[in-house]
Design a protein around this motif. Structure first.
Motif, PDB file in Angstrom:
ATOM      1  N   GLY A   1      24.969   1.997 -21.696  1.00  0.00           N
ATOM      2  CA  GLY A   1      24.037   3.069 -21.384  1.00  0.00           C
ATOM      3  C   GLY A   1      23.736   3.933 -22.592  1.00  0.00           C
ATOM      4  O   GLY A   1      24.630   4.205 -23.412  1.00  0.00           O
ATOM      5  N   ALA A   2      22.484   4.367 -22.721  1.00  0.00           N
ATOM      6  CA  ALA A   2      22.078   5.233 -23.829  1.00  0.00           C
ATOM      7  C   ALA A   2      22.297   6.692 -23.455  1.00  0.00           C
ATOM      8  O   ALA A   2      21.909   7.135 -22.370  1.00  0.00           O
ATOM      9  N   VAL A   3      22.912   7.444 -24.351  1.00  0.00           N
ATOM     10  CA  VAL A   3      23.184   8.860 -24.124  1.00  0.00           C
ATOM     11  C   VAL A   3      21.904   9.680 -24.262  1.00  0.00           C
ATOM     12  O   VAL A   3      21.128   9.485 -25.208  1.00  0.00           O
ATOM     13  N   ASP A   4      21.674  10.585 -23.321  1.00  0.00           N
ATOM     14  CA  ASP A   4      20.580  11.543 -23.424  1.00  0.00           C
ATOM     15  C   ASP A   4      21.124  12.798 -24.091  1.00  0.00           C
ATOM     16  O   ASP A   4      21.936  13.519 -23.498  1.00  0.00           O
ATOM     17  N   PRO A   5      20.726  13.098 -25.325  1.00  0.00           N
ATOM     18  CA  PRO A   5      21.288  14.252 -26.042  1.00  0.00           C
ATOM     19  C   PRO A   5      20.894  15.595 -25.453  1.00  0.00           C
ATOM     20  O   PRO A   5      21.461  16.623 -25.805  1.00  0.00           O
ATOM     21  N   HIS A   6      19.922  15.584 -24.552  1.00  0.00           N
ATOM     22  CA  HIS A   6      19.435  16.835 -23.976  1.00  0.00           C
ATOM     23  C   HIS A   6      20.073  17.169 -22.627  1.00  0.00           C
ATOM     24  O   HIS A   6      19.750  18.190 -22.029  1.00  0.00           O
ATOM     25  N   VAL A   7      20.976  16.305 -22.168  1.00  0.00           N
ATOM     26  CA  VAL A   7      21.615  16.496 -20.869  1.00  0.00           C
ATOM     27  C   VAL A   7      23.116  16.607 -21.061  1.00  0.00           C
ATOM     28  O   VAL A   7      23.717  15.786 -21.767  1.00  0.00           O
ATOM     29  N   LYS A   8      23.722  17.598 -20.446  1.00  0.00           N
ATOM     30  CA  LYS A   8      25.163  17.777 -20.541  1.00  0.00           C
ATOM     31  C   LYS A   8      25.877  16.539 -20.014  1.00  0.00           C
ATOM     32  O   LYS A   8      25.577  16.046 -18.937  1.00  0.00           O
ATOM     33  N   GLY A   9      26.804  16.029 -20.793  1.00  0.00           N
ATOM     34  CA  GLY A   9      27.533  14.827 -20.405  1.00  0.00           C
ATOM     35  C   GLY A   9      26.852  13.542 -20.772  1.00  0.00           C
ATOM     36  O   GLY A   9      27.429  12.468 -20.635  1.00  0.00           O
ATOM     37  N   GLY A  10      25.597  13.624 -21.234  1.00  0.00           N
ATOM     38  CA  GLY A  10      24.897  12.425 -21.690  1.00  0.00           C
ATOM     39  C   GLY A  10      23.990  11.781 -20.675  1.00  0.00           C
ATOM     40  O   GLY A  10      23.270  10.835 -20.998  1.00  0.00           O
ATOM     41  N   GLY A  11      23.979  12.292 -19.409  1.00  0.00           N
ATOM     42  CA  GLY A  11      23.102  11.719 -18.401  1.00  0.00           C
ATOM     43  C   GLY A  11      23.651  10.442 -17.802  1.00  0.00           C
ATOM     44  O   GLY A  11      24.602   9.849 -18.301  1.00  0.00           O
ATOM     45  N   PHE A  12      23.021  10.006 -16.712  1.00  0.00           N
ATOM     46  CA  PHE A  12      23.394   8.756 -16.055  1.00  0.00           C
ATOM     47  C   PHE A  12      22.475   7.633 -16.551  1.00  0.00           C
ATOM     48  O   PHE A  12      21.280   7.863 -16.711  1.00  0.00           O
ATOM     49  N   PRO A  13      22.999   6.438 -16.844  1.00  0.00           N
ATOM     50  CA  PRO A  13      24.333   5.928 -16.526  1.00  0.00           C
ATOM     51  C   PRO A  13      25.381   6.119 -17.610  1.00  0.00           C
ATOM     52  O   PRO A  13      26.529   5.736 -17.410  1.00  0.00           O
ATOM     53  N   ALA A  14      25.016   6.678 -18.770  1.00  0.00           N
ATOM     54  CA  ALA A  14      25.968   6.749 -19.882  1.00  0.00           C
ATOM     55  C   ALA A  14      27.240   7.498 -19.506  1.00  0.00           C
ATOM     56  O   ALA A  14      28.339   7.156 -19.975  1.00  0.00           O
ATOM     57  N   SER A  15      27.118   8.534 -18.671  1.00  0.00           N
ATOM     58  CA  SER A  15      28.274   9.351 -18.315  1.00  0.00           C
ATOM     59  C   SER A  15      29.116   8.762 -17.197  1.00  0.00           C
ATOM     60  O   SER A  15      30.178   9.295 -16.871  1.00  0.00           O
ATOM     61  N   TYR A  16      28.685   7.649 -16.609  1.00  0.00           N
ATOM     62  CA  TYR A  16      29.383   7.103 -15.449  1.00  0.00           C
ATOM     63  C   TYR A  16      30.623   6.332 -15.883  1.00  0.00           C
ATOM     64  O   TYR A  16      30.587   5.578 -16.865  1.00  0.00           O
ATOM     65  N   PRO A  17      31.749   6.504 -15.190  1.00  0.00           N
ATOM     66  CA  PRO A  17      32.994   5.810 -15.569  1.00  0.00           C
ATOM     67  C   PRO A  17      32.810   4.299 -15.648  1.00  0.00           C
ATOM     68  O   PRO A  17      32.250   3.681 -14.750  1.00  0.00           O
ATOM     69  N   GLY A  18      33.285   3.722 -16.732  1.00  0.00           N
ATOM     70  CA  GLY A  18      33.194   2.282 -16.934  1.00  0.00           C
ATOM     71  C   GLY A  18      32.017   1.837 -17.758  1.00  0.00           C
ATOM     72  O   GLY A  18      32.024   0.739 -18.322  1.00  0.00           O
ATOM     73  N   VAL A  19      30.980   2.678 -17.849  1.00  0.00           N
ATOM     74  CA  VAL A  19      29.808   2.347 -18.666  1.00  0.00           C
ATOM     75  C   VAL A  19      30.103   2.646 -20.129  1.00  0.00           C
ATOM     76  O   VAL A  19      30.722   3.670 -20.456  1.00  0.00           O
ATOM     77  N   VAL A  20      29.692   1.755 -21.021  1.00  0.00           N
ATOM     78  CA  VAL A  20      29.842   1.988 -22.457  1.00  0.00           C
ATOM     79  C   VAL A  20      28.708   2.898 -22.906  1.00  0.00           C
ATOM     80  O   VAL A  20      27.551   2.489 -22.943  1.00  0.00           O
ATOM     81  N   ALA A  21      29.045   4.141 -23.237  1.00  0.00           N
ATOM     82  CA  ALA A  21      28.044   5.138 -23.636  1.00  0.00           C
ATOM     83  C   ALA A  21      27.800   5.052 -25.130  1.00  0.00           C
ATOM     84  O   ALA A  21      28.737   4.992 -25.923  1.00  0.00           O
ATOM     85  N   VAL A  22      26.517   5.082 -25.520  1.00  0.00           N
ATOM     86  CA  VAL A  22      26.154   4.901 -26.921  1.00  0.00           C
ATOM     87  C   VAL A  22      25.148   5.962 -27.351  1.00  0.00           C
ATOM     88  O   VAL A  22      24.198   6.268 -26.617  1.00  0.00           O
ATOM     89  N   SER A  23      25.345   6.513 -28.540  1.00  0.00           N
ATOM     90  CA  SER A  23      24.411   7.466 -29.134  1.00  0.00           C
ATOM     91  C   SER A  23      24.109   7.049 -30.562  1.00  0.00           C
ATOM     92  O   SER A  23      24.836   6.253 -31.160  1.00  0.00           O
ATOM     93  N   ASP A  24      23.032   7.602 -31.101  1.00  0.00           N
ATOM     94  CA  ASP A  24      22.696   7.345 -32.504  1.00  0.00           C
ATOM     95  C   ASP A  24      23.092   8.513 -33.392  1.00  0.00           C
ATOM     96  O   ASP A  24      22.810   8.501 -34.585  1.00  0.00           O
ATOM     97  N   ASP A  25      23.748   9.539 -32.821  1.00  0.00           N
ATOM     98  CA  ASP A  25      24.047  10.762 -33.564  1.00  0.00           C
ATOM     99  C   ASP A  25      25.393  11.312 -33.113  1.00  0.00           C
ATOM    100  O   ASP A  25      25.530  11.794 -31.984  1.00  0.00           O
ATOM    101  N   ALA A  26      26.400  11.269 -34.009  1.00  0.00           N
ATOM    102  CA  ALA A  26      27.733  11.749 -33.655  1.00  0.00           C
ATOM    103  C   ALA A  26      27.732  13.222 -33.311  1.00  0.00           C
ATOM    104  O   ALA A  26      28.492  13.678 -32.456  1.00  0.00           O
TER     105      ALA A  26
END
Length: 429
Positions: free
Chosen positions: A297-322
């Motif tokens: 799942g791609a992280v939404d940088p504008h949403v606390k926790g990264g948004g769904f599905p990135a924030s959901y347990p078991g999903v591999v969350a990915v961002s382009d900016d540490a």
């Protein structure tokens, strides 16, 4: 070879950036979910004997004597509550039939009115559950063209491809349409399906770009090399594109695509999008994870926790900016200045978390080729290095050392072999 490739892609960018126009497809103005929350999803229980797929099953009903009865129930619910029944689909993985119902215009203006309809329907004994239609958006930059790209050099793809190319690993790209006739994608798409009712399958920019990063052909004399050039893509169109806007999807279209991906034995599911928590999609993600499917799942940088599905347990969350990663469990991958495929047999530079997620989907395909079926072992073997500090000054252990990760799985040194300072962490959430 890598230097030549980078120069060639830069030249392509210079040549086409002035004339490129994004393909907007032939989608209707009445797409599911447009004007949300104008639609709700109503789930009716689906008996186990209902699901009898043949080899061509794509989520449609075959022979089901109970379908008419459930349809009558749905029509009755719609009539009683002043709704319009506009679509349905069997979610065999969850044991439910999903019905889409449109909320009448007067109620659309009030969230309280919609919530009241949902609450009333939920109390009906014939209903499994009810939810509002969620709207999801692709996670890409609004200005994706950059003059240079980090490309395969950072991940040492030429060396890594000597031991793994993701051969025959099935990656479901749930996104907008993919141009499977693109010179860099010919033969890479194993199957394609359209889950947007009433609209033809059309190639679109976001889905085609994601597909190219994952599995563009290598060594064919044109374009780019995907992270996993021998992976097989499932092109599942659940999102559509509007002029000047990011790709958009909803709970129903995504649910149908996820259901299809699971039933057709996807090994990796790429979700380069983000939206609100969604019960239907959460249940389907749980079904995928329980079968050992890797969900990205791609992280939404504008949403606390990264948004769904990135924030959901078991999903591999990915961002382009540490610096914008929600937690230390978020993986950081290349997502800036990335050359990739776009409709019209062209290439362009893109940026955003969507494309970082595509890199990780490709990496997972490389690892699965080395150890098929061992998804927990693969996730535990990801090697991370200290990235930029967050606001509290603590280092985020999130940037992927791909050389060390693949070397761990392959059992031999591949690239610089300079990962003595890398930190091997258990990435299970």
């Amino acid at each position: 070879m890598i230097k030549f490739w980078a120069f060639w892609v830069f030249a392509v960018h210079v040549a086409i950036s002035a004339c490129y126009a994004a393909d907007t497809g032939a989608a209707s103005a009445e797409r599911p979910g447009q004007g949300a929350p104008a639609q709700i999803l109503v789930m009716l229980h689906l008996p186990a004997p209902h699901f009898r797929p043949d080899n061509s099953y794509s989520g449609r009903y075959t022979d089901d004597s109970g379908r008419s009865a459930r349809r009558r129930i749905a029509e009755d619910l719609a009539r009683v509550h002043g709704l319009t029944l506009v679509g349905d689909w069997p979610m065999a993985m969850l044991g439910v039939d999903c019905y889409v119902m449109a909320v009448p215009a007067p109620a659309r203006a009030s969230r309280e009115s919609v919530a009241q309809i949902v609450d009333t329907l939920t109390k009906d004994a014939r209903v499994e559950w009810v939810q509002e239609m969620g709207v999801f958006h692709a996670q890409q930059s609004s200005d994706p063209l950059y003059p240079v790209q980090p490309g395969g050099k950072a991940w040492h793809l030429a060396e890594i491809h000597s031991v793994s190319t993701g051969r025959n690993i099935r990656v479901a790209v749930i996104d907008s349409g993919i141009e499977d006739t693109h010179p860099d994608l010919q033969g890479q798409v194993q199957l394609k399906e359209n889950f947007i009712d009433g609209n033809p399958y059309v190639p679109e920019s976001h889905g085609t770009a994601v597909a190219g990063i994952i599995a563009a052909r290598a060594g064919n004399g044109v374009g780019i090399a995907g992270v996993a050039p021998d992976a097989k893509l499932m092109a599942l169109r659940a999102c559509w594109e509007n002029p000047g806007k990011t790709a958009e999807c909803n709970s129903f279209t995504l649910g149908k695509a996820l259901n299809f991906a699971i039933l057709h034995n996807a090994q990796i599911i790429n979700l380069s999008l983000s939206g609100p928590p969604d019960r239907l999609l959460q249940r389907l993600v749980d079904a995928a994870l329980s079968r050992g499917i890797i969900v990205i799942g791609a992280v939404d940088p504008h949403v606390k926790g990264g948004g769904f599905p990135a924030s959901y347990p078991g999903v591999v969350a990915v961002s382009d900016d540490a610096a914008k990663a929600a937690t230390a469990q978020v993986l950081i991958a290349p997502g800036r200045d990335i050359p990739t495929t776009v409709p019209g047999a062209k290439w362009r530079f893109v940026s955003g978390p969507s494309y970082a997620a595509a890199h990780v989907s490709g990496m997972m395909a490389l690892l699965l080729e080395l150890h098929p079926g061992r998804t927990s072992h693969i996730r535990e073997g990801i090697v991370l290095t200290a990235a930029d500090g967050n606001d509290s000054g603590a280092a985020l252990l999130s940037s992927i050392d791909v050389c060390a990760t693949v070397a761990n799985q392959a059992g031999k040194c591949l690239c610089l072999c300079s990962s003595a300072h890398a930190l091997k962490v258990n990435h299970n959430p």
